[in-house]
Design an enzyme around this catalytic site. Structure first.
Site, PDB file in Angstrom:
ATOM      1  N   CYS A 193       0.877  -1.174   0.000  1.00 50.51           N
ATOM      2  CA  CYS A 193       0.000   0.000   0.000  1.00 50.51           C
ATOM      3  C   CYS A 193       0.912   1.221   0.000  1.00 50.51           C
ATOM      4  O   CYS A 193       2.040   1.164  -0.479  1.00 50.51           O
ATOM      5  CB  CYS A 193      -0.981  -0.020   1.169  1.00 50.51           C
ATOM      6  SG  CYS A 193      -0.228   0.164   2.795  1.00 50.51           S
ATOM      7  N   ARG A 194       0.474   2.326   0.545  1.00 47.68           N
ATOM      8  CA  ARG A 194       1.305   3.537   0.540  1.00 47.68           C
ATOM      9  C   ARG A 194       2.480   3.405   1.506  1.00 47.68           C
ATOM     10  O   ARG A 194       3.621   3.665   1.157  1.00 47.68           O
ATOM     11  CB  ARG A 194       0.453   4.758   0.893  1.00 47.68           C
ATOM     12  CG  ARG A 194       1.241   6.050   0.864  1.00 47.68           C
ATOM     13  CD  ARG A 194       0.306   7.250   1.036  1.00 47.68           C
ATOM     14  NE  ARG A 194       1.043   8.486   0.873  1.00 47.68           N
ATOM     15  CZ  ARG A 194       1.503   9.210   1.883  1.00 47.68           C
ATOM     16  NH1 ARG A 194       1.301   8.821   3.123  1.00 47.68           N
ATOM     17  NH2 ARG A 194       2.160  10.317   1.654  1.00 47.68           N
TER      18      ARG A 194
END
Length: 109
Positions: free
Chosen positions: A61-62
């Site tokens: 993810c981020r």
């Protein structure tokens, strides 16, 4: 929680990106499968069709929070999943290529 560093990943490793659509469109790893965490349970079948039968699913993810949740879910389903430590921020910082949804150079948002 099983984790893997960006530097340990190879081009052939399977990568699952669980960020939202706007994040994906701005920049992602080429070749990654995109299933947003918010749609993940409903779209789980897409992962089982695309993932290698005998390999790891590297979840990104981020920064690592959402992917950690999805990694735990996948482990509960009996899938060999690992969380990518530092997420796409670490990916980009390490100099790995990031492309937008048109295949052009992208950025992590």
């Amino acid at each position: 929680m099983p984790t893997v560093g960006v530097d340990a990943l190879t081009d052939g490793d399977f990568l699952l990106d669980v960020r939202e659509d706007d994040e994906w469109q701005a920049g992602h790893a080429a070749g990654a499968l995109h299933i947003p965490m918010s749609d993940f349970v409903a779209r789980y079948g897409e992962l089982t069709e695309a993932a290698p039968q005998d390999g790891k699913v590297n979840v990104i993810c981020r920064s690592g929070g959402r992917s950690a949740q999805v990694t735990m879910y996948l482990a509960q389903q009996g899938i060999d999943a690992v969380n990518v430590d530092g997420g796409m921020q670490a990916w980009e910082a390490s100099g790995r290529p990031v492309v937008d949804d048109k295949g052009q150079p992208g950025t992590v948002v």
